[in-house]
Design a protein around this motif. Structure first.
Motif, PDB file in Angstrom:
ATOM      1  N   MET A   1       0.841  -1.175   0.000  1.00 53.46           N
ATOM      2  CA  MET A   1       0.000   0.000   0.000  1.00 53.46           C
ATOM      3  C   MET A   1       0.891   1.245   0.000  1.00 53.46           C
ATOM      4  SD  MET A   1      -3.105   0.908   2.422  1.00 53.46           S
ATOM      5  CE  MET A   1      -4.268   1.580   1.316  1.00 53.46           C
ATOM      6  N   TYR A   2       0.488   2.234  -0.738  1.00 54.33           N
ATOM      7  CA  TYR A   2       1.252   3.466  -0.863  1.00 54.33           C
ATOM      8  C   TYR A   2       1.101   4.302   0.403  1.00 54.33           C
ATOM      9  CZ  TYR A   2       2.754   7.999  -2.538  1.00 54.33           C
ATOM     10  OH  TYR A   2       3.398   9.187  -2.676  1.00 54.33           O
ATOM     11  N   LYS A   3       2.211   4.735   0.944  1.00 52.77           N
ATOM     12  CA  LYS A   3       2.205   5.604   2.118  1.00 52.77           C
ATOM     13  C   LYS A   3       2.590   7.008   1.707  1.00 52.77           C
ATOM     14  CE  LYS A   3       1.355   2.483   5.178  1.00 52.77           C
ATOM     15  NZ  LYS A   3       0.168   2.448   5.946  1.00 52.77           N
ATOM     16  N   LYS A   4       1.923   7.971   2.294  1.00 53.11           N
ATOM     17  CA  LYS A   4       2.203   9.356   1.982  1.00 53.11           C
ATOM     18  C   LYS A   4       3.569   9.766   2.519  1.00 53.11           C
ATOM     19  CE  LYS A   4      -0.021  13.504   3.195  1.00 53.11           C
ATOM     20  NZ  LYS A   4      -1.215  14.164   3.633  1.00 53.11           N
ATOM     21  N   PHE A   5       4.294  10.522   1.718  1.00 55.68           N
ATOM     22  CA  PHE A   5       5.615  10.978   2.119  1.00 55.68           C
ATOM     23  C   PHE A   5       5.452  12.133   3.097  1.00 55.68           C
ATOM     24  CE2 PHE A   5       9.879  12.660   1.542  1.00 55.68           C
ATOM     25  CZ  PHE A   5      10.598  11.481   1.518  1.00 55.68           C
ATOM     26  N   SER A   6       6.063  12.029   4.262  1.00 55.73           N
ATOM     27  CA  SER A   6       5.902  13.049   5.290  1.00 55.73           C
ATOM     28  C   SER A   6       7.244  13.685   5.640  1.00 55.73           C
ATOM     29  CB  SER A   6       5.287  12.430   6.548  1.00 55.73           C
ATOM     30  OG  SER A   6       6.208  11.570   7.157  1.00 55.73           O
ATOM     31  N   CYS A   7       7.180  14.705   6.446  1.00 62.58           N
ATOM     32  CA  CYS A   7       8.407  15.381   6.901  1.00 62.58           C
ATOM     33  C   CYS A   7       9.266  14.453   7.750  1.00 62.58           C
ATOM     34  CB  CYS A   7       8.045  16.628   7.702  1.00 62.58           C
ATOM     35  SG  CYS A   7       7.360  17.934   6.690  1.00 62.58           S
ATOM     36  N   TRP A   8       8.638  13.568   8.536  1.00 57.09           N
ATOM     37  CA  TRP A   8       9.404  12.650   9.364  1.00 57.09           C
ATOM     38  C   TRP A   8      10.149  11.640   8.516  1.00 57.09           C
ATOM     39  CZ3 TRP A   8      10.681  14.009  13.902  1.00 57.09           C
ATOM     40  CH2 TRP A   8       9.835  14.809  14.671  1.00 57.09           C
ATOM     41  N   ARG A   9       9.525  11.217   7.420  1.00 55.80           N
ATOM     42  CA  ARG A   9      10.202  10.295   6.512  1.00 55.80           C
ATOM     43  C   ARG A   9      11.379  10.992   5.835  1.00 55.80           C
ATOM     44  NH1 ARG A   9       7.448   5.544   5.932  1.00 55.80           N
ATOM     45  NH2 ARG A   9       5.312   5.633   6.652  1.00 55.80           N
ATOM     46  N   MET A  10      11.180  12.250   5.459  1.00 57.37           N
ATOM     47  CA  MET A  10      12.264  13.017   4.846  1.00 57.37           C
ATOM     48  C   MET A  10      13.410  13.200   5.843  1.00 57.37           C
ATOM     49  SD  MET A  10      13.198  14.463   2.178  1.00 57.37           S
ATOM     50  CE  MET A  10      13.476  15.886   1.215  1.00 57.37           C
ATOM     51  N   PHE A  11      13.090  13.473   7.097  1.00 56.81           N
ATOM     52  CA  PHE A  11      14.101  13.594   8.140  1.00 56.81           C
ATOM     53  C   PHE A  11      14.854  12.278   8.308  1.00 56.81           C
ATOM     54  CE2 PHE A  11      15.271  13.041  12.620  1.00 56.81           C
ATOM     55  CZ  PHE A  11      16.212  14.066  12.728  1.00 56.81           C
ATOM     56  N   SER A  12      14.130  11.173   8.283  1.00 58.11           N
ATOM     57  CA  SER A  12      14.739   9.860   8.438  1.00 58.11           C
ATOM     58  C   SER A  12      15.718   9.571   7.300  1.00 58.11           C
ATOM     59  CB  SER A  12      13.647   8.795   8.484  1.00 58.11           C
ATOM     60  OG  SER A  12      14.202   7.520   8.506  1.00 58.11           O
ATOM     61  N   LEU A  13      15.313   9.855   6.069  1.00 53.90           N
ATOM     62  CA  LEU A  13      16.199   9.625   4.920  1.00 53.90           C
ATOM     63  C   LEU A  13      17.425  10.527   4.965  1.00 53.90           C
ATOM     64  CD1 LEU A  13      13.673   9.133   2.000  1.00 53.90           C
ATOM     65  CD2 LEU A  13      15.163   7.424   3.037  1.00 53.90           C
ATOM     66  N   LEU A  51      20.756   0.676  12.917  1.00 60.50           N
ATOM     67  CA  LEU A  51      20.174   2.018  12.950  1.00 60.50           C
ATOM     68  C   LEU A  51      20.044   2.582  11.536  1.00 60.50           C
ATOM     69  CD1 LEU A  51      19.292   4.626  14.479  1.00 60.50           C
ATOM     70  CD2 LEU A  51      21.720   5.247  14.492  1.00 60.50           C
ATOM     71  N   LEU A  52      21.062   2.399  10.742  1.00 64.61           N
ATOM     72  CA  LEU A  52      21.055   2.907   9.382  1.00 64.61           C
ATOM     73  C   LEU A  52      19.976   2.240   8.539  1.00 64.61           C
ATOM     74  CD1 LEU A  52      22.425   4.771   7.359  1.00 64.61           C
ATOM     75  CD2 LEU A  52      24.060   2.957   6.908  1.00 64.61           C
ATOM     76  N   SER A  53      19.856   0.939   8.628  1.00 67.16           N
ATOM     77  CA  SER A  53      18.819   0.255   7.849  1.00 67.16           C
ATOM     78  C   SER A  53      17.426   0.555   8.389  1.00 67.16           C
ATOM     79  CB  SER A  53      19.073  -1.249   7.819  1.00 67.16           C
ATOM     80  OG  SER A  53      19.067  -1.778   9.116  1.00 67.16           O
ATOM     81  N   GLY A  54      17.296   0.771   9.692  1.00 71.57           N
ATOM     82  CA  GLY A  54      15.998   1.168  10.237  1.00 71.57           C
ATOM     83  C   GLY A  54      15.570   2.540   9.750  1.00 71.57           C
ATOM     84  N   LEU A  55      16.515   3.466   9.707  1.00 65.36           N
ATOM     85  CA  LEU A  55      16.198   4.802   9.196  1.00 65.36           C
ATOM     86  C   LEU A  55      15.828   4.766   7.722  1.00 65.36           C
ATOM     87  CD1 LEU A  55      19.031   6.872  10.900  1.00 65.36           C
ATOM     88  CD2 LEU A  55      16.575   7.103  11.322  1.00 65.36           C
ATOM     89  N   LEU A  56      16.586   3.998   6.939  1.00 60.49           N
ATOM     90  CA  LEU A  56      16.266   3.888   5.517  1.00 60.49           C
ATOM     91  C   LEU A  56      14.951   3.150   5.297  1.00 60.49           C
ATOM     92  CD1 LEU A  56      19.738   3.110   3.931  1.00 60.49           C
ATOM     93  CD2 LEU A  56      18.382   5.186   3.670  1.00 60.49           C
ATOM     94  N   GLY A  57      14.713   2.097   6.074  1.00 61.21           N
ATOM     95  CA  GLY A  57      13.470   1.336   5.940  1.00 61.21           C
ATOM     96  C   GLY A  57      12.247   2.151   6.308  1.00 61.21           C
ATOM     97  N   TRP A  58      12.355   2.939   7.346  1.00 59.61           N
ATOM     98  CA  TRP A  58      11.217   3.768   7.753  1.00 59.61           C
ATOM     99  C   TRP A  58      11.056   4.969   6.828  1.00 59.61           C
ATOM    100  CZ3 TRP A  58      10.432   8.596  10.411  1.00 59.61           C
ATOM    101  CH2 TRP A  58       9.120   8.769  10.833  1.00 59.61           C
TER     102      TRP A  58
END
Length: 127
Positions: A1-13, A51-58
């Motif tokens: 399912m498509y998830k909306k891109f948010s500021c928290w996701r941008m921060f995580s990446l 930690l790195l893969s968790g941040l990229l995965g989220w």
């Protein structure tokens, strides 16, 4: 399912990209895990790559990219170990690389389980 891109996701990446840059720059400056005693350095490797893969995965918009992200983390760990072999006083190790991949695998597996549970709850809600 498509998830909306948010500021928290941008921060995580962006945090994940900064962490990748810090990994390689720390090697050049000599601030790395080789200062940690022998059995505990594997825990440091697994924690950093987890930690790195968790941040990229989220941070990714979709979660069904488990294997692709795991391969990416394995290649990054291999590149990091190869980079270490060219630095004076440093050696690369298959055991360090396996700790990197193990930490990534553990965190990505937990993310996949959380996503599966989230999908089950969503399916029950919309029935």
């Amino acid at each position: 399912m498509y998830k909306k891109f948010s500021c928290w996701r941008m921060f995580s990446l962006s945090f994940a990209l900064c962490l990748m840059a810090i990994l390689f720059m720390a090697e050049l400056q000599g601030w790395t895990a080789h200062r940690v005693a022998a059995p505990w350095d594997k825990l440091v490797h697994a924690s950093v790559y987890g930690l790195l893969s968790g941040l990229l995965g989220w941070g990714m918009v979709t979660y069904h990219r488990f294997w692709r992200l795991l391969v990416l983390m394995a290649i990054l760990g291999m590149a990091h170990e190869g980079f270490q072999s060219y630095l004076p006083g440093r050696t690369s190790s298959v055991w360090d690389w396996s700790a990197d991949v193990g930490g990534s695998l553990m965190v990505l597996f937990l993310l996949a389980l959380a996503k599966r549970k989230e999908d089950d709850v969503e399916r029950r809600y919309y029935r």
